[in-house]
Design a protein around this motif. Structure first.
Motif, PDB file in Angstrom:
ATOM      1  N   UNK A 220       0.873  -1.160   0.000  1.00 56.45           N
ATOM      2  CA  UNK A 220       0.000   0.000   0.000  1.00 56.45           C
ATOM      3  C   UNK A 220       0.916   1.218   0.000  1.00 56.45           C
ATOM      4  N   UNK A 221       0.752   2.108  -0.966  1.00 56.55           N
ATOM      5  CA  UNK A 221       1.643   3.259  -1.111  1.00 56.55           C
ATOM      6  C   UNK A 221       0.841   4.556  -1.087  1.00 56.55           C
ATOM      7  N   UNK A 222       1.539   5.665  -0.761  1.00 52.88           N
ATOM      8  CA  UNK A 222       0.876   6.958  -0.855  1.00 52.88           C
ATOM      9  C   UNK A 222       1.069   7.518  -2.265  1.00 52.88           C
ATOM     10  N   UNK A 223       0.607   8.717  -2.518  1.00 55.38           N
ATOM     11  CA  UNK A 223       0.623   9.282  -3.871  1.00 55.38           C
ATOM     12  C   UNK A 223       2.037   9.551  -4.387  1.00 55.38           C
ATOM     13  N   UNK A 224       3.023   9.616  -3.487  1.00 54.52           N
ATOM     14  CA  UNK A 224       4.416   9.810  -3.924  1.00 54.52           C
ATOM     15  C   UNK A 224       5.117   8.491  -4.198  1.00 54.52           C
ATOM     16  N   UNK A 225       4.443   7.371  -3.878  1.00 55.94           N
ATOM     17  CA  UNK A 225       5.044   6.064  -4.078  1.00 55.94           C
ATOM     18  C   UNK A 225       5.665   5.469  -2.835  1.00 55.94           C
ATOM     19  N   UNK A 226       5.648   6.192  -1.712  1.00 54.21           N
ATOM     20  CA  UNK A 226       6.216   5.687  -0.466  1.00 54.21           C
ATOM     21  C   UNK A 226       5.336   4.584   0.109  1.00 54.21           C
ATOM     22  N   UNK A 227       5.946   3.477   0.543  1.00 50.64           N
ATOM     23  CA  UNK A 227       5.203   2.362   1.117  1.00 50.64           C
ATOM     24  C   UNK A 227       4.723   2.722   2.526  1.00 50.64           C
ATOM     25  N   UNK A 228       3.405   2.588   2.748  1.00 51.41           N
ATOM     26  CA  UNK A 228       2.831   2.931   4.060  1.00 51.41           C
ATOM     27  C   UNK A 228       2.100   1.752   4.686  1.00 51.41           C
ATOM     28  N   UNK A 229       2.103   0.609   4.030  1.00 50.53           N
ATOM     29  CA  UNK A 229       1.429  -0.555   4.564  1.00 50.53           C
ATOM     30  C   UNK A 229       1.467  -1.705   3.577  1.00 50.53           C
ATOM     31  N   UNK A 230       0.742  -2.762   3.892  1.00 54.83           N
ATOM     32  CA  UNK A 230       0.668  -3.916   2.996  1.00 54.83           C
ATOM     33  C   UNK A 230      -0.760  -4.434   2.964  1.00 54.83           C
ATOM     34  N   UNK A 231      -1.052  -5.264   1.973  1.00 52.38           N
ATOM     35  CA  UNK A 231      -2.392  -5.851   1.851  1.00 52.38           C
ATOM     36  C   UNK A 231      -2.257  -7.312   1.451  1.00 52.38           C
ATOM     37  N   UNK A 232      -3.356  -8.047   1.515  1.00 49.62           N
ATOM     38  CA  UNK A 232      -3.344  -9.471   1.194  1.00 49.62           C
ATOM     39  C   UNK A 232      -4.109  -9.787  -0.087  1.00 49.62           C
TER      40      UNK A 232
END
Length: 367
Positions: A220-232
């Motif tokens: 899961x990334x923000x609009x800049x592409x930075x990873x802020x989480x994960x999903x399944x």
């Protein structure tokens, strides 16, 4: 006229058939079997195509004194609706299966067979109005705004509208329909409305898709592409979603974040602030006209992007096979795969599947 009444087993289609009979038409009832899962019953089911529904449709036909048949359309339904639904989610899009069912089954496959058998029109219990205008049959909103179903009928073409019959279009409310059914002795008078996706009877769309599409862990990334989480599994997310994100990195301003985009190729979900859901432009090239085709160029209209959304005044451009719509005020949380239906007042102009969206809020650049 010879009328083929599509009878779902609900109160609306039963009363529509009754009104067709009362109007003096030669009416035959038909229920569409859309699944070969013969054990599906109302218990635990929230759809509209169960064995119990077929039995209710038969009882209503018997009460009206009309012939009744069950037609197996399960293979066509699987190919044109269920498989399309799965393919759209695989592509990171949000489809509307009711639109596809109306487009491919009720007013294509069913109408085609009806015309082949010598019927003049197909009758349904939809809440929408038909008006004979200077350029042919027009599709309009129903009198009851709360029950209006013109949005999900926006896929109908001029040829289909010419062979369609909507007896409930001018009915002021659903309460009137139920009272009429009671007076006519129809056992479905107080039957609850169907809801959710009919081919996912337990309502667990996420689990159903996981089984059909498969689930794989991704970022899961923000609009800049930075990873802020994960999903399944990216299939479990749709634009505008807030709950269930399980983000490991809070937003700098501490505010909630929402799903802005699903990218199936990279198995990535993009999140951002609520204001980033504002959509300044939508476009698509899979379209149809509900009546007279629209000429290329600019035209003013109102646009509805969900079945129960408010229409938004907009400027549309039809050019080189692509429809682009710019609303007066931004849409809120539009996902590719949704259907945009265009209106001129109460009249449906046509519809298109949204392929591309443009955010009204640019991405902030650090530094």
């Amino acid at each position: 006229m010879r009328i083929l009444a599509a009878m779902s087993g609900g109160v609306d289609s039963a009363v529509a058939a009754a009104r067709a009979v009362e109007a003096g038409h030669d009416v035959v009832g038909v229920h569409l079997a859309l699944s070969r899962a013969g054990g599906t019953l109302r218990t635990g089911s929230r759809g509209c195509c169960t064995i119990e529904d077929a039995m209710d449709a038969r009882r209503a036909s018997d009460r009206l004194g009309i012939p009744f048949y069950v037609w197996d359309f399960s293979e066509r339904f699987r190919d044109d609706v269920i498989d399309d639904f799965i393919a759209e989610y695989r592509s990171g899009r949000t489809p509307n299966p009711c639109m596809r069912c109306n487009e491919k089954i009720k007013f294509a496959a069913l109408l085609e067979r009806a015309l082949e058998l010598g019927f003049d029109a197909v009758c349904t219990g939809h809440y929408a109005a038909l008006v004979d205008g200077p350029d042919g049959r027009e599709l309009h909103r129903a009198s009851d705004a709360a029950k209006d179903q013109s949005y999900v009928l926006g896929v109908l073409t001029a040829e289909q509208l010419a062979h369609t019959y909507f007896p409930l279009g001018s009915t002021p409310s659903k309460a009137v329909v139920r009272a009429e059914a009671e007076a006519r002795g129809l056992s479905v008078a107080q039957k609850p409305d169907s809801h959710d996706i009919c081919f996912i009877p337990d309502g667990d769309t996420k689990g159903w898709l996981a089984d059909k599409v498969g689930a794989a862990t991704g970022d899961v990334v923000d609009r800049t592409g930075a990873v802020v989480g994960s999903h399944e599994g990216a299939h479990a997310f749709t634009v505008g979603q807030r709950r269930g994100l399980s983000l490991g990195v809070p937003a700098p301003d501490g505010k909630p974040r929402f799903v802005l985009e699903v990218r199936p190729v990279s198995n990535t979900v993009v999140v951002g602030p609520k204001e980033a859901l504002a959509t300044a432009e939508i476009s698509g090239e899979r379209f149809s006209w509900a009546g007279r085709p629209q000429s290329e160029g600019r035209f003013e209209c109102e646009v509805q992007i969900r079945a129960h959304a408010d229409p938004v005044p907009a400027r549309a451009v039809f050019d080189d096979g692509v429809i682009t719509v710019v609303p007066e005020t931004p849409f809120d949380g539009v996902a590719p795969g949704q259907t945009a239906v265009l209106y001129d007042g109460t009249r449906v102009i046509g519809q298109f599947t949204i392929d591309r969206t443009v955010s009204a809020v640019p991405v902030a650049v650090a530094g």
